[in-house]
Design a protein around this motif. Structure first.
Motif, PDB file in Angstrom:
ATOM      1  N   MET A  24      84.154  73.867  21.884  1.00  0.00           N
ATOM      2  CA  MET A  24      84.321  72.419  21.799  1.00  0.00           C
ATOM      3  C   MET A  24      83.742  71.926  20.481  1.00  0.00           C
ATOM      4  O   MET A  24      82.868  72.542  19.886  1.00  0.00           O
ATOM      5  CB  MET A  24      83.609  71.712  22.963  1.00  0.00           C
ATOM      6  N   PRO A  25      84.180  70.748  19.992  1.00  0.00           N
ATOM      7  CA  PRO A  25      83.664  70.246  18.735  1.00  0.00           C
ATOM      8  C   PRO A  25      82.181  69.956  18.820  1.00  0.00           C
ATOM      9  O   PRO A  25      81.637  69.629  19.870  1.00  0.00           O
ATOM     10  CB  PRO A  25      84.478  68.950  18.528  1.00  0.00           C
TER      11      PRO A  25
ATOM     12  N   PRO B 283      89.758  67.012  12.721  1.00  0.00           N
ATOM     13  CA  PRO B 283      89.660  66.728  14.146  1.00  0.00           C
ATOM     14  C   PRO B 283      88.311  66.095  14.490  1.00  0.00           C
ATOM     15  O   PRO B 283      87.392  66.071  13.660  1.00  0.00           O
ATOM     16  CB  PRO B 283      89.785  68.117  14.780  1.00  0.00           C
TER      17      PRO B 283
ATOM     18  N   GLY C 220      84.719  66.019  15.578  1.00  0.00           N
ATOM     19  CA  GLY C 220      83.734  67.070  15.364  1.00  0.00           C
ATOM     20  C   GLY C 220      83.831  67.708  14.005  1.00  0.00           C
ATOM     21  O   GLY C 220      82.959  68.488  13.628  1.00  0.00           O
TER      22      GLY C 220
ATOM     23  N   SER D  21      84.346  60.723  18.168  1.00  0.00           N
ATOM     24  CA  SER D  21      85.392  60.261  19.069  1.00  0.00           C
ATOM     25  C   SER D  21      85.529  58.753  18.872  1.00  0.00           C
ATOM     26  O   SER D  21      84.524  58.032  18.837  1.00  0.00           O
ATOM     27  CB  SER D  21      85.000  60.563  20.522  1.00  0.00           C
TER      28      SER D  21
ATOM     29  N   HIS E 212      90.540  71.005  17.536  1.00  0.00           N
ATOM     30  CA  HIS E 212      89.098  71.110  17.696  1.00  0.00           C
ATOM     31  C   HIS E 212      88.472  71.598  16.394  1.00  0.00           C
ATOM     32  O   HIS E 212      89.113  72.273  15.596  1.00  0.00           O
ATOM     33  CB  HIS E 212      88.738  72.084  18.823  1.00  0.00           C
TER      34      HIS E 212
ATOM     35  N   TYR F  24      85.401  73.834  14.659  1.00  0.00           N
ATOM     36  CA  TYR F  24      84.467  74.921  14.915  1.00  0.00           C
ATOM     37  C   TYR F  24      83.731  75.255  13.617  1.00  0.00           C
ATOM     38  O   TYR F  24      84.152  74.853  12.530  1.00  0.00           O
ATOM     39  CB  TYR F  24      85.201  76.155  15.435  1.00  0.00           C
TER      40      TYR F  24
ATOM     41  N   THR G 126      79.763  75.861  17.511  1.00  0.00           N
ATOM     42  CA  THR G 126      79.415  74.517  17.075  1.00  0.00           C
ATOM     43  C   THR G 126      78.628  74.576  15.772  1.00  0.00           C
ATOM     44  O   THR G 126      78.247  75.640  15.292  1.00  0.00           O
ATOM     45  CB  THR G 126      78.569  73.801  18.139  1.00  0.00           C
TER      46      THR G 126
ATOM     47  N   ASP H 196      93.475  73.591  15.252  1.00  0.00           N
ATOM     48  CA  ASP H 196      92.031  73.764  15.130  1.00  0.00           C
ATOM     49  C   ASP H 196      91.619  74.010  13.683  1.00  0.00           C
ATOM     50  O   ASP H 196      92.392  74.550  12.882  1.00  0.00           O
ATOM     51  CB  ASP H 196      91.552  74.928  15.990  1.00  0.00           C
TER      52      ASP H 196
END
Length: 223
Positions: free
Chosen positions: A1-2, A38, A40, A84, A117, A119, A132, A151
């Motif tokens: 997940m971000p 994205p 994150g 977000s 996402h 990474y 993360t 991603d």
């Protein structure tokens, strides 16, 4: 997940980017290093004359104005994470630097928030980690096996040793991206053990894969 703001560790150095003229009395703000990212991912604003306390601000026609937590700040760059924005991506927003009551540039810089996402990788990371900012992966090969179309993986600076292979594919509208963390210099090397076992440092077997701002050494094939 971000990566979320709670995942943040020590600030990273920002990149030095070319700038354009800004408003009088404020910083001179240039382009974003990444025109899309994205949630994150990283917003990196280049320019000159940035001061402590300057903040990256997001706004949009359908979102509330957001002042972001600074990831890194130098006189020539400010970076923050893409938050977000309260509406499912993709979304188009404007980025400005806020200083007191002033906003620079007044017209804002367009940023496209994508649906993928974000990474992170680091030479000191672990492929069993979460990927993360605070718990990065270690190798491109392991990261690629866990990524999907759209991603983005940001590589922290340092040397990544050993052959990297990307077998996963993105799409024309949602490529898979491996790029340098702003202001840092990831270097990919494949040390040869002997003349008969010299391997390509990086093998890309998938489609719609973007490799950006990465230094690749010891490559035998051309692509």
């Amino acid at each position: 997940m971000p990566a979320a703001p709670s995942d943040l560790a020590a600030p990273a150095p920002a990149t030095d980017m070319a700038s354009t003229s800004g408003a009088s009395g404020g910083p001179t703000v240039g382009a974003l290093e990444y025109a899309s990212a994205p949630v994150g991912g990283v917003i990196a604003v280049g320019g000159s004359g940035f001061l402590a306390g300057d903040k990256v601000q997001l706004s949009g026609s359908t979102i509330a104005t957001l002042a972001l937590t600074t990831l890194s700040l130098t006189s020539t760059a400010v970076a923050a994470f893409v938050p977000s924005v309260g509406t499912p991506p993709p979304a188009d927003v404007l980025v400005r630097i806020a200083r007191g009551a002033g906003l620079y540039p007044a017209a804002g810089l367009p940023l496209h928030i994508t649906a993928g996402h974000a990474y992170y990788l680091a030479p000191t990371g672990s492929d069993s980690a979460a990927g993360t900012y605070a718990a990065p992966w270690k190798t491109i090969s392991a990261a690629a096996a866990k990524m999907a179309a759209g991603d983005v993986a940001y590589l922290r600076g340092g040397t990544y040793s050993g052959q990297a292979q990307v077998s996963v594919s993105g799409t024309a509208s949602a490529p898979i991206t491996f790029t340098a963390f702003p202001g840092e210099d990831p270097i990919l090397v494949e040390p040869a053990t002997d003349a008969s076992s010299d391997l390509d440092t990086l093998r890309v077997l998938g489609s719609y894969v973007i490799l950006d701002h990465l230094h690749v050494t010891d490559q035998n094939g051309t692509g």
